[in-house]
Design a protein around this motif. Structure first.
Motif, PDB file in Angstrom:
ATOM      1  N   ASP A 413       0.826  -1.214   0.000  1.00 17.30           N
ATOM      2  CA  ASP A 413       0.000   0.000   0.000  1.00 17.30           C
ATOM      3  C   ASP A 413       0.855   1.256   0.000  1.00 17.30           C
ATOM      4  OD1 ASP A 413      -2.258  -1.573   0.013  1.00 17.30           O
ATOM      5  OD2 ASP A 413      -2.543  -1.456   2.199  1.00 17.30           O
ATOM      6  N   SER A 414       1.995   1.206   0.666  1.00 16.44           N
ATOM      7  CA  SER A 414       2.860   2.390   0.713  1.00 16.44           C
ATOM      8  C   SER A 414       3.430   2.703  -0.665  1.00 16.44           C
ATOM      9  CB  SER A 414       3.998   2.169   1.719  1.00 16.44           C
ATOM     10  OG  SER A 414       4.812   1.066   1.334  1.00 16.44           O
ATOM     11  N   ARG A 416       1.873   2.256  -3.483  1.00 19.57           N
ATOM     12  CA  ARG A 416       0.811   2.932  -4.224  1.00 19.57           C
ATOM     13  C   ARG A 416       0.665   4.381  -3.781  1.00 19.57           C
ATOM     14  NH1 ARG A 416      -4.405   4.533  -4.432  1.00 19.57           N
ATOM     15  NH2 ARG A 416      -5.529   4.070  -6.403  1.00 19.57           N
ATOM     16  N   GLU A 417       0.688   4.619  -2.487  1.00 20.96           N
ATOM     17  CA  GLU A 417       0.538   5.983  -1.987  1.00 20.96           C
ATOM     18  C   GLU A 417       1.675   6.872  -2.477  1.00 20.96           C
ATOM     19  OE1 GLU A 417      -2.027   7.393  -0.294  1.00 20.96           O
ATOM     20  OE2 GLU A 417      -2.953   5.481  -0.836  1.00 20.96           O
ATOM     21  N   GLU A 421       1.231  10.291  -4.964  1.00 20.65           N
ATOM     22  CA  GLU A 421       1.800  11.608  -4.698  1.00 20.65           C
ATOM     23  C   GLU A 421       2.677  12.058  -5.865  1.00 20.65           C
ATOM     24  OE1 GLU A 421       1.231  13.636  -2.334  1.00 20.65           O
ATOM     25  OE2 GLU A 421       0.213  12.457  -0.800  1.00 20.65           O
ATOM     26  N   ASP A 448      -7.189   9.750  -6.760  1.00 14.14           N
ATOM     27  CA  ASP A 448      -7.651   9.737  -5.367  1.00 14.14           C
ATOM     28  C   ASP A 448      -7.826  11.155  -4.848  1.00 14.14           C
ATOM     29  OD1 ASP A 448      -7.413   7.029  -5.586  1.00 14.14           O
ATOM     30  OD2 ASP A 448      -5.643   6.847  -4.316  1.00 14.14           O
ATOM     31  N   ARG A 451      -8.813  11.901  -1.233  1.00  9.47           N
ATOM     32  CA  ARG A 451      -7.844  11.711  -0.151  1.00  9.47           C
ATOM     33  C   ARG A 451      -6.555  12.498  -0.362  1.00  9.47           C
ATOM     34  NH1 ARG A 451      -5.597   7.190   0.399  1.00  9.47           N
ATOM     35  NH2 ARG A 451      -6.053   6.194  -1.583  1.00  9.47           N
ATOM     36  N   HIS A 452      -6.370  13.045  -1.553  1.00 10.61           N
ATOM     37  CA  HIS A 452      -5.159  13.812  -1.841  1.00 10.61           C
ATOM     38  C   HIS A 452      -5.541  15.148  -2.475  1.00 10.61           C
ATOM     39  CE1 HIS A 452      -2.459  10.369  -1.087  1.00 10.61           C
ATOM     40  NE2 HIS A 452      -3.439   9.654  -1.599  1.00 10.61           N
TER      41      HIS A 452
END
Length: 667
Positions: A413-414, A416-417, A421, A448, A451-452
């Motif tokens: 998941d990290s 992807r995050e 960004e 996203d 959330r961003h």
């Protein structure tokens, strides 16, 4: 006859391949040779390009060695095609999605050196005529003279090859020089692992672990399609380090993957593949990827490039690779030896730039580093000779968002995050470029977005901030777009109209807006210098790391003259007029890469507030570079392109923001 041959291209009992395998040469009768002689010699002038393709491909499939005169038949087929018909025939053979490519035919299957030389000379002769034709018809003055000559019946005999419908006279016939095999006239040479799709950090394929193995990078297919110019026949050429073995043992898995990518629309066309060798692959593996192994890959890829451009002298080349292996060194050597054939080199940054093998930070080669294909597209749209249109940049941004949403498998998941960004920052920068180019980007959405909503404003290239009022001029819109794409200009708060740009509305890190004075040095490179000698030593990477990145050069004489003519430079400000070769005492430096955070205390970027409505004054319009069609590249260059400039070194910072680009490598 043409219809029959085209139908016999289909597999089945009546296919031409099956017929030729049935007919065999014997001591009593040369049945196979007689049929091929009838088709490839006696009736060749009646065949269409498609019919010639069927014959050429079938000869390669059944192997030239199966017929004593097969190489002569291949030569006659190719020498009978001229102009754009020859280009189309070669490109269609390379787009079949099989190992049987023009490169394999000319450099491996044909064993007679005299036949090979005659074919290569024919390619060069026809390519020269095609380029000359495009250069001539790129001049409005010449087109006007041709029309007058046609009206008065005094057109010189040696210019009779010109196609009158191109010159505005569609009532006469002429040879085929219409650019039907790709109006951009660019061959896109691409690496595979860590360039087209991610290797998943699986050695020896590559070192990028940001995505899962074999995940196609978002926006790559759209980027390649826009570079090509939207023509039907693909112009992709894949450079692979994998060695060629008898048959399709190594190539078939690659072609199967390409077929799935085309079916899934993550690749717009089937590429041809130039493979490595057993020798270079073994040296790379045995040496564990050290300098000696890298040099082996470099030598083989560059050898393939030299052989490939001999097949397509009428095309210019764009190379797209990564800095995990030897692609940078290949691109640098390509430009140094063939500067007029190489238009641009883009390098996907998958490790810190100073670790790039053979890296030369002070090189004048048109090489740009990029983190994602949105960044690369922004650079391509704002080069002095744009390679994609502003509308093409918008399509790439939209497709990159859609491609990212389709990725369901991630290392974690990290990961992807982190990519959300990174890609969002490039999207914000691209939206600012689109706004400067007067393109509506309101339909662009961040990944996203719920959330961003507030991505960090990119801070890539530190430049000396202009003092407000130091010059009475304004930046042209194209200069503004180029500065945004390169990351030299920060995005101001008032530039928030689209959902993506609105994410910066309340960004706390945005510096105060200042008026930007005349700064054409983002566009105008200095006078060309002789290519630097090419040295690849094991210590090259270590020596390259001593400099942080590229330097923006001072205004050229052309840029200063342009400003004076347009009234952009203030005559009362002597500081605004500098020597074309004078360098600023505060040279810009690259702020950071994804692996190297920016140090604290760096000066803020100059900020340009993008207008909500681009109402351009006459003075500003006068500064905007005129659109110049590069005749040697075929189609027109839209989006505010300026006349071709000498190649310059170019690079952009990592971590989001616009990729840097230089002038075209061609003359």
């Amino acid at each position: 006859l043409n219809e029959l041959l085209e139908r016999m291209a289909q597999p089945g009992d009546c296919s031409l391949e099956r017929v030729l395998r049935y007919l065999r040469d014997s001591a009593d009768r040369q049945a196979r040779s007689d049929l091929l002689e009838l088709l490839c010699v006696h009736r060749v002038d009646h065949l269409t390009v498609q019919a010639k393709l069927v014959l050429l491909h079938t000869l390669m499939v059944v192997r030239l060695s199966s017929c004593s005169r097969a190489e002569a038949f291949v030569e006659n087929l190719l020498l009978s095609a001229e102009g754009d018909d020859l280009s189309e025939l070669k490109c269609m053979q390379d787009a079949t999605g099989q190992i049987h490519s023009m490169h394999k035919l000319v450099w491996q299957d044909v064993t007679d050196p005299a036949i090979r030389d005659r074919m290569l000379c024919h390619f060069l002769s026809e390519g020269t005529a095609q380029v000359a034709h495009r250069v001539l018809l790129g001049s409005d003055h010449f087109r006007a003279l041709v029309n007058k000559g046609l009206d008065k019946g005094c057109l010189p005999e040696h210019l009779s090859f010109l196609q009158e419908d191109v010159a505005g006279r569609g009532d006469r016939q002429g040879p085929s020089y219409a650019g039907q095999c790709g109006h951009a006239w660019l061959k896109i040479m691409t690496d595979i692992d860590d360039t087209l799709y991610c290797s998943g950090n699986r050695w020896p394929a590559g070192i990028d672990g940001r995505y899962s193995k074999h995940t196609t990078y978002p926006g790559v297919a759209a980027f390649y399609r826009e570079l090509q110019g939207g023509a039907g026949v693909g112009q992709l050429c894949a450079l692979s380090a994998r060695p060629h073995i008898v048959g399709e043992v190594m190539e078939r898995p690659m072609f199967n993957r390409f077929e799935r990518m085309v079916k899934d629309k993550t690749l717009h066309a089937m590429p041809t593949v130039l493979t490595g060798s057993m020798d270079s692959g073994a040296r790379f593996m045995v040496n564990g990827g050290d300098a000696a192994g890298m040099h082996a890959l470099f030598e083989k890829k560059f050898e393939n490039f030299e052989e490939y451009i001999a097949l397509y002298p009428e095309f210019k080349v764009v190379l797209i690779g990564d800095n995990g292996q030897a692609d940078y060194a290949v691109g640098l050597r390509m430009w140094q030896k063939y500067p007029h054939n190489v238009e641009q080199v883009w390098i996907h940054q998958v490790q810190p730039r100073e670790k790039t093998w053979g890296y030369q930070p002070d090189s004048d080669a048109p090489i740009a580093f990029f983190d994602d294909y949105v960044m690369a597209a922004a650079d391509a749209a704002t080069r002095p000779r744009a390679l994609i249109t502003p509308e093409g940049l918008l399509r790439i941004v939209l497709q990159a968002v859609e491609d990212f949403k389709k990725i369901t498998v991630w290392p974690s998941d990290s990961h992807r995050e982190s990519e959300v960004e990174r890609l969002n920052q490039s999207i914000v920068r691209a939206c600012a470029v689109l706004r400067a180019l007067d393109v509506d980007e309101s339909e662009v959405e961040l990944i996203d977005a719920d959330r961003h909503p507030k991505p960090v404003s990119p801070s890539l290239l530190q430049t000396p901030a202009n003092t407000p009022g130091s010059s009475g001029g304004k930046m042209s819109l194209f200069s503004l777009a180029r500065g945004l794409a390169k990351g030299a200009i920060a995005v101001g708060k008032s530039a928030a109209a689209s959902p993506a740009l609105a994410a910066l509305e309340d960004a706390d890190a945005a510096p105060p807006a200042v008026e930007f004075g005349v700064q054409t040095d983002l566009l105008e490179p200095p006078a060309p210098e002789s290519p630097r000698p090419f040295h690849l030593s094991p210590d090259a990477s270590a020596a390259a790391g001593s400099e942080a990145g590229e330097k923006i050069r001072s205004k050229s004489i052309f840029g200063m003259a342009r400003n004076f003519v347009s009234g952009g430079s203030s005559s009362g400000n002597p500081a605004a007029v500098t020597s074309p070769t004078q360098k600023s005492s505060a040279d810009p430096v690259i702020a950071s890469s994804p692996e190297q955070p920016a140090p604290a205390g760096l000066p803020p970027l100059p900020v340009v507030d993008l207008p909500q409505s681009l109402e351009v004054t006459q003075a500003t319009q006068a500064e905007t570079p005129t659109v110049a069609e590069d005749a040697t590249a075929g189609g027109s260059c839209e989006g505010g392109a300026v006349p071709s400039s000498p190649p310059v070194a170019s690079s952009s910072g990592g971590g989001g923001g616009g990729g840097g680009g230089g002038g075209g490598g061609g003359g």
